[in-house]
Design an enzyme around this catalytic site. Structure first.
Site, PDB file in Angstrom:
ATOM      1  N   GLY A  96     -17.207   1.129 -17.853  1.00  0.00           N
ATOM      2  CA  GLY A  96     -16.862  -0.150 -18.292  1.00  0.00           C
ATOM      3  C   GLY A  96     -15.725  -0.592 -17.864  1.00  0.00           C
ATOM      4  N   GLY A  98     -12.690  -1.225 -17.020  1.00  0.00           N
ATOM      5  CA  GLY A  98     -11.202  -0.537 -17.242  1.00  0.00           C
ATOM      6  C   GLY A  98     -10.174  -1.329 -17.079  1.00  0.00           C
ATOM      7  N   ARG A  99     -10.562  -2.426 -16.139  1.00  0.00           N
ATOM      8  CA  ARG A  99      -9.039  -3.330 -15.656  1.00  0.00           C
ATOM      9  C   ARG A  99      -9.665  -4.745 -15.487  1.00  0.00           C
ATOM     10  NH1 ARG A  99      -7.782  -1.103  -9.720  1.00  0.00           N
ATOM     11  NH2 ARG A  99      -9.675  -0.466  -9.275  1.00  0.00           N
ATOM     12  N   LYS A 120      -9.175  -9.340 -12.476  1.00  0.00           N
ATOM     13  CA  LYS A 120      -9.364  -7.916 -12.273  1.00  0.00           C
ATOM     14  C   LYS A 120      -8.130  -7.465 -12.183  1.00  0.00           C
ATOM     15  CE  LYS A 120     -11.295  -4.500  -9.330  1.00  0.00           C
ATOM     16  NZ  LYS A 120     -12.267  -4.270  -8.001  1.00  0.00           N
ATOM     17  N   ARG A 183     -12.011 -13.123 -10.150  1.00  0.00           N
ATOM     18  CA  ARG A 183     -13.463 -13.015  -9.392  1.00  0.00           C
ATOM     19  C   ARG A 183     -14.516 -14.287 -10.147  1.00  0.00           C
ATOM     20  NH1 ARG A 183     -14.848  -6.831  -8.907  1.00  0.00           N
ATOM     21  NH2 ARG A 183     -15.302  -6.854 -10.990  1.00  0.00           N
ATOM     22  N   ARG A 190     -24.395  -5.071 -14.563  1.00  0.00           N
ATOM     23  CA  ARG A 190     -24.733  -4.188 -13.469  1.00  0.00           C
ATOM     24  C   ARG A 190     -25.778  -3.265 -13.766  1.00  0.00           C
ATOM     25  NH1 ARG A 190     -18.835  -2.920 -12.028  1.00  0.00           N
ATOM     26  NH2 ARG A 190     -18.041  -5.168 -12.473  1.00  0.00           N
ATOM     27  N   ASP A 259     -22.907   1.720 -11.331  1.00  0.00           N
ATOM     28  CA  ASP A 259     -21.974   0.863 -12.048  1.00  0.00           C
ATOM     29  C   ASP A 259     -21.499  -0.141 -10.958  1.00  0.00           C
ATOM     30  OD1 ASP A 259     -20.747   3.390 -11.173  1.00  0.00           O
ATOM     31  OD2 ASP A 259     -18.913   2.252 -11.590  1.00  0.00           O
ATOM     32  N   ASP A 269     -17.760  -5.248  -6.412  1.00  0.00           N
ATOM     33  CA  ASP A 269     -16.726  -4.498  -6.512  1.00  0.00           C
ATOM     34  C   ASP A 269     -16.363  -3.819  -4.944  1.00  0.00           C
ATOM     35  OD1 ASP A 269     -16.394  -4.547  -9.203  1.00  0.00           O
ATOM     36  OD2 ASP A 269     -16.980  -2.338  -9.662  1.00  0.00           O
TER      37      ASP A 269
HETATM   38  P1  AMP Z   1     -14.568   1.583  -9.495  1.00  0.00           P
HETATM   39  O1  AMP Z   1     -14.769   2.945  -8.558  1.00  0.00           O
HETATM   40  O2  AMP Z   1     -13.356   0.862  -8.885  1.00  0.00           O
HETATM   41  O3  AMP Z   1     -15.826   0.891  -9.463  1.00  0.00           O
HETATM   42  O4  AMP Z   1     -14.240   2.061 -10.986  1.00  0.00           O
HETATM   43  C1  AMP Z   1     -14.836   2.807 -11.678  1.00  0.00           C
HETATM   44  C2  AMP Z   1     -14.296   2.759 -12.985  1.00  0.00           C
HETATM   45  O5  AMP Z   1     -13.165   3.027 -13.247  1.00  0.00           O
HETATM   46  C3  AMP Z   1     -14.689   1.203 -13.524  1.00  0.00           C
HETATM   47  O6  AMP Z   1     -15.205   1.413 -14.962  1.00  0.00           O
HETATM   48  C4  AMP Z   1     -13.222   0.685 -13.428  1.00  0.00           C
HETATM   49  O7  AMP Z   1     -12.881  -0.333 -14.461  1.00  0.00           O
HETATM   50  C5  AMP Z   1     -12.269   2.001 -14.007  1.00  0.00           C
HETATM   51  N1  AMP Z   1     -11.142   1.997 -13.387  1.00  0.00           N
HETATM   52  C6  AMP Z   1     -10.705   1.859 -11.861  1.00  0.00           C
HETATM   53  N2  AMP Z   1      -9.368   1.873 -11.642  1.00  0.00           N
HETATM   54  C7  AMP Z   1      -8.654   1.706 -12.811  1.00  0.00           C
HETATM   55  C8  AMP Z   1      -7.446   1.436 -13.291  1.00  0.00           C
HETATM   56  N3  AMP Z   1      -6.513   1.443 -12.781  1.00  0.00           N
HETATM   57  N4  AMP Z   1      -7.265   1.298 -14.700  1.00  0.00           N
HETATM   58  C9  AMP Z   1      -8.466   1.384 -15.589  1.00  0.00           C
HETATM   59  N5  AMP Z   1      -9.785   1.359 -15.033  1.00  0.00           N
HETATM   60  C10 AMP Z   1      -9.849   1.542 -13.963  1.00  0.00           C
HETATM   61 MG    MG Z   2     -16.738  -0.639 -10.263  1.00  0.00          MG
END
Ligand code: AMP
Ligand code: MG
Length: 510
Positions: A96, A98-99, A120, A183, A190, A259, A269
């Site tokens: 989901g 997350g940020r 983001k 963004r 996704r 995702d 992403d």
């Molecule tokens: P990514 O590899 O950047 O696509 O991230 C995978 C998942 O981790 C996604 O759901 C992001 O929203 C979450 N995520 C990555 N970095 C952070 C962060 N610093 N804080 C919260 N969620 C994160």
């Molecule tokens: Mg991602």
């Protein structure tokens, strides 16, 4: 065509919320977490113009507050979407935003789809797991520059409106400054959004999601006899074409988890991505990718693997395996045709028939082989090829010029003799091609970029930005917005990566 009035102040912005039509199962409503002392790092004038945003909007006293998440714009609901996904080939369950926070969408004149705006790095959400909800300045600048560079290259991508920095710090491998990227895309849905509903056994929501997508983004498929199969087929085709474009410019995404795959076929992403420097089909741009799952040469297959994961999730909608497989089966031929078309255009070749296309493809493969053996710079090896002329009707002067043209190309190869032999075949082939040579050269320069976002260029811009000097970020953005132009004055930005660039370690940490 009538242009809508320019948006000059934030009070002219009225956000709608198309995504929020989907029920509570799809997102959580979350307010952004305020950050201290936001400041502008850079904005994209090209995107401003596409959105009919006036340049002066940046001076609006609320601009920094709205795009840092310190203040909600009019109409904005602010929500984090839930999705799941396969990460590195393994089912990861619920992930989901997350940020990331969706502010809402705007209708833009001359654009058929609404444009969604997402922050983001705007703070913790219910999907942050152990994360802090923030993004570091380094990775935000990389995402910003690459989004706009891809748009400049004509590759489908989410866009980046601006980067806003803050003195607030977060801990990664070291303490780093944070930033927020805004963004922009018609949708951030996704593959993993479908997988989420499928694996949770939420059949009703799965259908709701597909219907939403059809209605908002694929309206032309709504009247198809099998709209869900048509939807899958179209997503597979867009994905195949997207990845063919990545391959053609040497772009590596780095984390092609489901995702991170857009159902609109957009590059989505930006994290540990990279552009190919010295050509090596096995190159792994993401240091966290220890098995090389996402290396350059595997991207097309991974795209297909991801489409399979999506198909699995859409199977209950489509109803039977045969129809689902038929929709999926468009991936490979779509990819192959598009890849061949793009790559032969890079050589400036127009193949008259299937036999010639086969011969041209063999010529291409031989060139790639030479590039691989010599680790020749991918971008420059193609760009400089346009300087080669067929030598047809050549005078003595032309031959001298020809020698000059060859030299800059040969400089990229250690094994000059093999390349010279290849060039002889290439010239012979060019002689068979009717038409104006300068037109061919111009066409080649429109598909072979001179400027790409090399890691070392991004790194130099980031290092300055860490010292609060954003000139290099802005300069790079400007160059990369028109990567096919000669831009003589910026010639040094087109150079091969220096030795130290090889030491740069780009990982998932951002
Ligand atoms: P990514 O590899 O950047 O696509 O991230 C995978 C998942 O981790 C996604 O759901 C992001 O929203 C979450 N995520 C990555 N970095 C952070 C962060 N610093 N804080 C919260 N969620 C994160
Ligand atoms: Mg991602």
């Amino acid at each position: 065509m009538s242009k809508s009035p320019l948006i000059r102040t934030l009070s002219d912005l009225q956000f709608g919320n198309q995504f929020a039509q989907l029920g509570e199962e799809f997102f959580a409503r979350v307010q952004p977490t305020a950050i201290s002392a936001p400041y502008l790092v850079a904005h994209s004038p090209a995107l401003f113009s596409e959105l009919n945003f006036a340049g002066e909007l940046i001076q609006d006293h609320s601009f920094l507050d709205v795009f840092s998440g310190n203040q909600l714009a009019t109409g904005s609901l602010s929500l984090a979407a839930v999705y799941s996904g396969h990460q590195f080939g393994v089912w990861a369950g619920q992930l989901g935003d997350g940020r990331a926070l969706l502010l809402g969408d705007l209708s833009i004149a001359d654009k058929s789809e609404k444009q969604e705006f997402q922050l983001k790095g705007a703070g913790i959400t219910p999907f942050s797991r152990s994360g802090d909800g923030r993004a570091v300045l380094r990775s935000s600048i990389r995402e910003f520059l690459c989004s706009e560079a891809m748009a400049g290259l004509g590759i489908p991508t989410t866009r980046a409106l601006c980067v806003i920095g803050s003195e607030q710090r977060v801990l990664r491998e070291q303490v780093e400054k944070t930033a927020i990227v805004t963004r922009v895309a018609p949708s951030f849905i996704r593959f993993g959004s479908f997988e989420h509903m499928y694996y949770q056994g939420k059949g009703e929501q799965l259908r709701e999601l597909a219907d939403f997508l059809l209605q908002q983004h694929y309206p032309e498929l709504q009247d198809d006899a099998q709209p869900y199969a048509a939807l899958l087929r179209n997503i597979c085709e867009r994905t195949a074409r997207l990845i063919a474009q990545w391959q053609s410019v040497g772009f590596m995404h780095g984390v092609m988890n489901t995702d991170n795959m857009s159902v609109l076929g957009l590059t989505l992403d930006y994290g540990p991505f990279g552009f190919m420097d010295g050509y090596d089909a096995q190159h792994i741009c993401n240091h966290s990718d220890t098995s090389g799952r996402y290396r350059y040469e595997l991207q097309p297959q991974i795209g297909q693997w991801n489409c399979h994961a999506l198909a699995q999730a859409m199977l209950p909608l489509i109803g039977d395996v045969d129809t689902t497989q038929e929709a999926l089966s468009t991936y490979v031929p779509t990819y192959e045709a598009r890849y061949q078309e793009l790559m032969l255009a890079k050589l400036g070749l127009i193949s008259a028939d299937a036999t010639m296309r086969e011969q041209d493809t063999a010529l291409l493969e031989k060139y790639l082989e030479l590039m691989a053996r010599n680790r020749s710079d991918y971008t420059l090896s193609f760009r400089r090829l346009s300087q080669i002329t067929s030598g047809r009707n050549a005078s003595a002067d032309d031959l001298a010029a020809q020698y000059q043209q060859e030299r800059t190309l040969l400089d990229l190869f250690l094994d000059r003799e093999s390349v010279q032999a290849w060039l002889q075949d290439y010239r012979t082939r060019l002689q068979r091609q009717a038409g104006d040579e300068s037109a061919r050269q111009q066409a080649m320069n429109r598909v072979n970029p001179k400027f790409i976002l090399r890691n070392h260029l991004a790194q130099q811009a980031i290092e300055k930005a860490e010292q609060h000097d954003f000139s290099e970020v802005r300069k790079l953005l400007d160059i990369l917005t028109h990567p096919f132009d000669e831009q003589e004055e910026n010639a040094h930005y087109a150079k091969e990566a220096p030795e130290w660039a090889k030491q740069l370690s780009i990982s998932c940490s951002s």
